[in-house]
Design an enzyme around this catalytic site. Structure first.
Site, mmCIF file in Angstrom:
data_model
loop_
_atom_site.group_PDB
_atom_site.id
_atom_site.type_symbol
_atom_site.label_atom_id
_atom_site.label_comp_id
_atom_site.label_asym_id
_atom_site.label_seq_id
_atom_site.Cartn_x
_atom_site.Cartn_y
_atom_site.Cartn_z
ATOM 1 C CB SER A 19 -0.943 -0.007 1.205
ATOM 2 O OG SER A 19 -0.213 0.032 2.420
ATOM 3 C CE LYS A 21 2.572 -1.232 5.769
ATOM 4 N NZ LYS A 21 2.267 -2.025 4.555
ATOM 5 C CG ASP A 88 9.198 0.227 7.008
ATOM 6 O OD1 ASP A 88 7.982 0.448 7.105
ATOM 7 O OD2 ASP A 88 9.715 -0.291 5.995
ATOM 8 C CD GLU A 89 7.843 -4.234 7.214
ATOM 9 O OE1 GLU A 89 6.793 -4.680 7.741
ATOM 10 O OE2 GLU A 89 8.025 -4.210 5.991
ATOM 11 C CD GLN A 91 4.497 -5.148 10.431
ATOM 12 O OE1 GLN A 91 4.370 -3.934 10.411
ATOM 13 N NE2 GLN A 91 5.258 -5.791 9.556
ATOM 14 C CB CYS A 145 -7.979 -5.692 -5.006
ATOM 15 S SG CYS A 145 -8.430 -7.446 -5.047
ATOM 16 C CB CYS A 148 -11.315 -7.230 -8.466
ATOM 17 S SG CYS A 148 -11.454 -6.180 -7.007
ATOM 18 C CB CYS A 177 -10.968 -5.307 -2.488
ATOM 19 S SG CYS A 177 -11.920 -6.578 -3.341
ATOM 20 C CB CYS A 180 -10.669 -10.294 -3.913
ATOM 21 S SG CYS A 180 -11.555 -9.666 -5.361
#
Ligand code: ADP
Ligand code: MG
Ligand code: ZN
Length: 194
Positions: A19, A21, A88-89, A91, A145, A148, A177, A180
């Site tokens: 995305s 980031k 960064d990262e 998580q 996505c 799609c 998305c 999907c």
């Protein structure tokens, strides 16, 4: 450590893989660096995908970064003169990152933290959700996505593994998305093959 009224806050950039980031983190950190504002960027030591001592985006933008093992090591490594702290990262850090970020912001530093808000099963991926609640500024970034072309807000694992952390880039994960995205897809694919 000097302190100014207009300094000391937390920015979070959250969203799925692909995305943008890391691109956005690199963009925000680099403009301060070019303006000679003292800047340090950190990444979790376990993320060695493209480089050990750099944050690298999927589009191959990069910036120098210090790998650290946990939030305590990050705190020890931030220099007094540093004003901008990029991470960064996020998580992949322990939950202590929330307290460390608040301490640093309280000491007048501006934090820019990028990370996944959801894991591959669509569950909150701490400590990013907690950091979002404690941040002055939150940017939710979306990918395209892979199936799609819609608004990709989930990270779909497309290989079979039950481990929370499986490092990988283009072959291991896709952005999906809400229509999907299917957290059971990877295991179903493997079962179909068996
Ligand atoms: P993140 O850090 O969120 O995983 P990056 O900043 O490393 O993302 O990479 C973003 C870049 O990834 C985009 O600019 C684009 O070049 C590339 N990319 C690959 N797949 C996608 C996708 N499905 N949607 C958006 N960008 C993608
Ligand atoms: Mg990234
Ligand atoms: Zn879709």
């Amino acid at each position: 450590m000097h302190r100014r009224a207009d300094q000391g806050w937390i920015e979070v950039i959250a969203g799925p893989m692909f995305s943008g980031k890391s691109e956005e983190l690199i963009r925000r950190v680099t403009r301060y660096h070019l303006a000679r504002v003292p800047t340090q960027t950190f990444k979790p030591a376990l993320d060695t995908r493209y480089a050990v001592a750099e944050v690298v985006s999927h589009s191959r933008l990069s910036t120098e970064a210090t790998p650290v093992g946990d939030s305590a090591e990050l705190l020890r490594t931030v220099e007094d003169r540093t004003v901008i702290v990029g991470i960064d990262e996020g998580q992949f850090f322990d939950d202590g990152l929330v307290e460390v970020a608040e301490m640093l912001a309280g000491a007048g530093k501006n934090l820019i933290i990028a990370g996944l808000d959801l894991d591959y099963l669509g569950r909150p991926f701490e400590p990013i959700p907690s950091l979002m609640l404690r941040a002055e500024y939150v940017t939710k970034s979306l990918a395209v996505c892979h199936k799609c072309g819609g608004a990709g807000l989930f990270t779909q694992r497309v290989v079979q593994s039950d481990d929370l952390v499986v490092l990988g880039a283009t072959d291991t994960y896709e952005a999906r998305c809400r229509r999907c995205y299917d957290p059971n897809e990877a295991s179903q694919t493997t079962m179909d093959v068996e």
